[in-house]
Each structure stands twice: as C-alpha cells, then as structure tokens.
Scaffold this active site. Structure first.
Site, PDB file in Angstrom:
ATOM      1  N   HIS A 230       1.404  -0.846  -0.141  1.00  0.00           N
ATOM      2  CA  HIS A 230      -0.204   0.070   0.514  1.00  0.00           C
ATOM      3  C   HIS A 230       0.986   1.567   0.271  1.00  0.00           C
ATOM      4  CE1 HIS A 230      -3.179  -2.261   0.930  1.00  0.00           C
ATOM      5  NE2 HIS A 230      -4.291  -2.031   0.897  1.00  0.00           N
TER       6      HIS A 230
ATOM      7  N   LYS B 285      -1.034   5.251   4.485  1.00  0.00           N
ATOM      8  CA  LYS B 285      -0.979   4.089   5.732  1.00  0.00           C
ATOM      9  C   LYS B 285      -1.141   3.501   6.952  1.00  0.00           C
ATOM     10  CE  LYS B 285      -3.691  -0.795   4.697  1.00  0.00           C
ATOM     11  NZ  LYS B 285      -4.705  -0.018   5.243  1.00  0.00           N
TER      12      LYS B 285
END
Length: 265
Positions: A150, A154
C-alpha cells in the site's frame, strides 16, 4: 423510507475515498448527497452546496444511509449514533478493535450494516477463491502466505483486506487465525510451522492496494493476485452497497451478500 431518491451521507467526506464517494453520489439521478462530516479544515474543493456537519449524529438524522471510510478511532462513536436509528451503515473502516467489533454486531441488531475490509468485487471473489483453495489443499502440504502493498500513508498493517483473506483461509482450515498468523517475521524464527498463515506488508509510493494469496507446496505454487489501480472501485462498491441494503432487515452483511453470493461457510 423513500427509495426513489436515496439520501446518502459521507463520514469523512474530505478523505481520499470520501471525495470519490461525493463524485459517485452526485453523478446519480437516484441519489442525493445529504452532507458529510470532516475533521479536516481542507474543504476548498467541497462545493458550497454540500453541508458539512460537525458531528455524526446530525448527519445520521438527514440520511437514509451513511457511508463510512474513516479512522477506527471514530467507529465506536459512529456505532452509538447509528444504533436504533433508521439509517443504514456502509462501513469500510479497517483496524477496528475486537471490543468495537462487538458493538458493531450489537448495532446490526437494529439497522442493516454492510461491513467489508474492501468493497471491490474483485477482492471479494479473490477472498472466496482463497477459501476454496485452502479447503482443498492440505495445510501440511501447502504453505499459505499473504503479501500486501500500500501507499506510504497507510497507518495499519497488515491491511484489513489481507486479514480478511487470512480469515478466509483460516476458516477453510478450521483454525483460529490469531493462533496461526505469523506477522512480520524477524530474527531467528526457526522453521516455518506447517499450519502458519504468514503476512508481509510493504509500504511505499502511492500504491492504491495490491494483495496476493500464495499457496506453496514442494512441487507447485499457486498465486491469487488483485491490484487496485484507482480508489474509485471502493467508492463504486460502497455506493452499490448503499442501494442494496435499503429496506433490508437489520443485520450484519458483507460484499458477498451485495454481489448475490452465498456467504462463505
């Protein structure tokens, strides 16, 4: 409830997914954006016609459905505001604690809730396929590993989607994920346990989300991979869920229900 024009509120309207939700809702003739909540003061590109509420309870009163992709720290407050209301809840927040999850289940006794770690139809199907593979492939012969990547912003790891895939594999193998998960291996770990489900998390750049469920034996490797190129897929899935859940009885649903699939057992 008048479902000819659905009143949809967005919790966290100034977030990345929140802004996409706003675009998805306002592009529909059968939906109206009832407003949103935001902790951010950065509302320069939010139209003046969109009402920003200071608290979730006020938004609930004006909405048929709330779509919520906010931080897990807000989920308890949101559950209490929605409990016993006439407003459905589409919940995409991840990193929720066990105690708050229990509160969500209690709230689902009074309203319909669609909760998913990922609202992409593709991820829903990947998770189901991981279940079927884990059910068919013996754990003592096939090691299961999950890799997720990600963007650098995040805040939780492993991702909620990775954990959902892990839960699916654990369910198929009839084990508790908490007892077999190996997250972020480090140092002298010893040989891999035969029933382990491993998780690896990568963070960098602006990757929307990539997930792979990998099954490895002595003679073959099977990889299920999903890559999201645009966060809009999550917004589209959430809005689809909002229309699906209207007039459904109180209960806790997921994307399998929305897609018309039997729940994984």
């Amino acid at each position: 409830m008048n479902t000819s024009v659905l009143r949809i509120g967005i919790a966290g309207i100034t977030g990345r997914v929140g802004r996409l939700l706003m675009e998805e809702i306002t592009s529909r003739d059968n939906a109206v954006l009832s407003g949103g909540t935001s902790l951010s003061k950065d509302i320069h590109d939010i139209p003046d016609s969109v009402q920003i509420f200071s608290d979730i309870a006020s938004l609930v009163e004006k909405s048929d459905v709330i779509i919520d992709f906010t931080n897990a720290t807000a989920t308890e407050t949101h559950a209490k505001a929605l409990n016993n209301s006439k407003t459905a809840w589409i919940l995409g927040t991840t990193g929720i604690s066990e105690s708050v999850q229990k509160l969500i289940k209690e709230t689902a006794k009074t309203i319909p809730i669609v909760q998913a770690a990922n609202f992409s139809p593709g991820v829903t199907l990947i998770t189901r396929l991981a279940f079927e593979l884990a059910k068919a492939l013996p754990a003592d012969q096939y090691d299961a590993e999950i890799v997720e990547t990600h963007h650098r912003q995040k805040v939780d790891a492993p991702s909620g989607t990775a954990l959902a895939i892990g839960e699916s594999i654990a369910k198929a193998r009839k084990v508790d994920l908490g007892s077999v998960a190996e997250i972020g291996r480090k140092g002298f770990t010893g040989a891999r346990k035969k029933d382990a489900i491993g998780f690896s998390s990568l963070r960098g750049g602006q990757i929307v989300g990539e997930h792979s469920a990998i099954f490895l034996s002595d003679v073959e490797e099977i990889v299920l991979t999903h890559k999201a190129f645009d966060r809009r897929i999550f917004a589209k899935g959430a809005v689809r869920s909002a229309f699906w859940c209207i007039n459904k009885p109180a209960g806790l649903y997921d994307m399998n229900h929305v897609l018309g699939l039997d729940p994984v057992k």
